[in-house]
Design an enzyme around this catalytic site. Structure first.
Site, mmCIF file in Angstrom:
data_model
loop_
_atom_site.group_PDB
_atom_site.id
_atom_site.type_symbol
_atom_site.label_atom_id
_atom_site.label_comp_id
_atom_site.label_asym_id
_atom_site.label_seq_id
_atom_site.Cartn_x
_atom_site.Cartn_y
_atom_site.Cartn_z
ATOM 1 N N CYS A 83 0.947 -1.224 0.042
ATOM 2 C CA CYS A 83 -0.034 0.099 0.031
ATOM 3 C C CYS A 83 0.819 1.399 -0.073
ATOM 4 C CB CYS A 83 -0.834 0.133 1.078
ATOM 5 S SG CYS A 83 -2.344 -1.037 1.073
ATOM 6 N N HIS A 84 0.089 2.214 -0.763
ATOM 7 C CA HIS A 84 1.047 3.377 -0.608
ATOM 8 C C HIS A 84 0.936 4.310 0.637
ATOM 9 C CE1 HIS A 84 1.091 2.529 -5.012
ATOM 10 N NE2 HIS A 84 2.253 3.316 -5.116
ATOM 11 N N MET A 118 -8.321 0.471 1.154
ATOM 12 C CA MET A 118 -7.827 -0.572 1.829
ATOM 13 C C MET A 118 -7.649 0.326 3.426
ATOM 14 S SD MET A 118 -7.141 -3.060 0.349
ATOM 15 C CE MET A 118 -6.569 -3.734 1.593
ATOM 16 N N ASP A 133 -11.980 -7.794 21.316
ATOM 17 C CA ASP A 133 -10.926 -7.759 22.488
ATOM 18 C C ASP A 133 -11.497 -7.226 23.722
ATOM 19 O OD1 ASP A 133 -8.354 -8.049 23.590
ATOM 20 O OD2 ASP A 133 -8.401 -5.733 23.317
#
Length: 161
Positions: A83-84, A118, A133
């Site tokens: 990814c950039h 993304m 969690d």
């Protein structure tokens, strides 16, 4: 699964080796992506809701998940190798309880050469994991059911589910 040639994948070079996509010739455009994750919450978790959130000694579950999701969206290139690095203009995460599910919507915006899908998917995913969690002491029967891209605008192709 169809047999794809290496030329069909943008993250492989001519030799078939991993490569970051060269975006140097692309123009900046305004881009928005929205992703969603859903978490099934069993009754012991839903019983803990007070208003719109579950309050724990660590803080509000949804509030903490929102912060974690935003932090994750900002760190996406550190988590996903090709990814950039992007400057995010905005990241908003909304979490609603819908029936037996926590529905997480992550909206990410940028003005750049590549999209923010993304980042939105990462933000929604990490928010879902944070809910798990923070509630796992009550039950481990929670299920992260789906993470998907809802829409994206900007760049070559818009998308909407």
């Amino acid at each position: 699964m169809p047999n794809e040639s290496s030329s069909d994948f943008t993250h492989l070079n001519e030799s078939g080796q991993p490569s970051m996509v060269d975006i140097s010739d692309k123009q900046d455009t305004y881009r928005i992506a929205v992703a969603e994750s859903r978490v099934y919450l069993p009754q012991p978790v839903r019983d803990q809701f007070q208003g719109q959130d579950i309050q724990t000694r660590k803080g509000g579950v949804f509030q903490t998940a929102i912060i974690a999701g935003i932090m994750a969206a900002k760190k996406t290139p550190e988590l996903i190798p090709l990814c950039h690095t992007l400057f995010l203009d905005g990241c908003d995460i909304q979490i609603q309880l819908e029936g037996e599910e926590a529905v997480i919507r992550c909206t990410v915006k940028t003005n750049g050469k590549t999209g923010v899908e993304m980042e939105a998917l990462t933000g929604a995913s990490i928010a879902a994991l944070t809910i798990y969690d923070m509630c796992k002491a009550l039950t481990q029967d929670m299920i992260i059911k789906a993470t998907k891209l809802i829409s994206k605008t900007g760049g070559k192709h818009d998308y909407s589910r």
